[in-house]
Design a protein around this motif. Structure first.
Motif, mmCIF file in Angstrom:
data_model
loop_
_atom_site.group_PDB
_atom_site.id
_atom_site.type_symbol
_atom_site.label_atom_id
_atom_site.label_comp_id
_atom_site.label_asym_id
_atom_site.label_seq_id
_atom_site.Cartn_x
_atom_site.Cartn_y
_atom_site.Cartn_z
ATOM 1 N N CYS A 150 2.674 -2.141 15.165
ATOM 2 C CA CYS A 150 1.929 -2.531 16.134
ATOM 3 C C CYS A 150 1.611 -3.944 15.793
ATOM 4 C CB CYS A 150 0.815 -1.609 16.410
ATOM 5 S SG CYS A 150 1.171 -0.300 17.460
ATOM 6 N N ALA A 188 -2.795 2.209 18.894
ATOM 7 C CA ALA A 188 -2.231 1.916 17.412
ATOM 8 C C ALA A 188 -2.793 2.792 16.400
ATOM 9 C CB ALA A 188 -2.605 0.381 17.175
ATOM 10 N N ALA A 195 0.906 4.111 14.934
ATOM 11 C CA ALA A 195 1.464 3.072 14.202
ATOM 12 C C ALA A 195 1.741 3.527 12.562
ATOM 13 C CB ALA A 195 0.688 1.887 14.121
#
Length: 246
Positions: A31, A204, A208
């Motif tokens: 991200c 995120a 991520a």
């Protein structure tokens, strides 16, 4: 999977990206975060060669392209682009085509594949993103979340090695954000390599593997998503995250 070295991008006298170096391994989700104007979208567009860098190199899969001011051949652009699929914040669906027509368009024209087999494949992807029942509708009859899910299916039709998302929920009403993020999270669990520009910090943190914080054209801090988002080392990262939490 993705290797970026010494990447630089300028628009006239304005340098937007400077000395960008990073790698993304197969199956990883990265991200990109940072304030507006920090270079996130430009970096993403460079990965798909929608913007041509002034200097440096990009390797995706086994295709490498070097930039040094020389004019690139169309073949070089085409070879690198075939490895990635781009999902824009504005959907970019053809308004005069149905959902199924939209998502089979690229492989029909670019790869010259047979329509019947593409329709079957397209319907499977629409089921995957929860859009099968809308396959014969036109974009203007869909919600923003539905249009974005159709756009994701369209990118998947080209079997990309990596999916690039440019703030995929920024154009959506808050109640529609979750349905799009669920689709992206499901793709992450399946091992799809992705680079995502986002302002959704909780998303995120969940999805991520790595987070890159960008500021004024540089990657200021990068690392494990939890570490960068919860215990950032750089002062500029701390200030950015503090502003988001206020």
């Amino acid at each position: 999977m993705i290797y970026v070295k010494h990447l630089k991008k300028s628009f006239g006298e304005n340098t937007v990206l400077e000395s960008i170096d990073f790698s993304v391994q197969k199956g990883e989700v990265v991200c990109l975060i940072g304030a507006s104007g920090s270079g996130k979208t430009t970096l993403l567009r460079c990965l798909n060669l929608l913007e041509l860098p002034n200097y440096g190199s990009i390797t995706i899969g086994d295709q490498a392209v070097n930039f040094s001011g020389k004019k690139l051949e169309k073949k070089e652009l085409k070879e690198l682009r075939k490895y990635s699929g781009m999902v824009f914040q504005g959907f970019h669906l053809f308004p005069h085509k149905t959902v199924i027509e939209n998502i089979i368009e690229a492989p029909l024209i670019v790869q010259r594949r047979k329509r019947d087999s593409l329709v079957i494949e397209g319907e499977k992807l629409l089921k995957k993103v929860g859009m099968f029942e809308h396959k014969d509708k036109y974009p203007d009859s869909l919600s923003g979340g539905q249009q974005q899910r159709a756009a994701i299916a369209r990118s998947l039709m080209m079997n990309p090695e990596v999916l690039l998302f440019d703030e995929p929920t920024s154009a959506l009403d808050p109640q529609l954000v979750r349905e799009v993020l669920r689709v992206i999270e499901a793709l992450a669990k399946e091992g799809q390599t992705m680079v995502i520009v986002t302002h959704e910090m909780n998303f995120a943190k969940r999805v991520a593997d790595k987070v890159f914080f960008m500021d004024e054209g540089y990657i200021v801090e990068s690392g494990n998503a939890k570490d960068v988002l919860e215990t950032p080392k750089k002062q500029r990262t701390k200030e950015f995250l503090q502003l988001l939490s206020e």
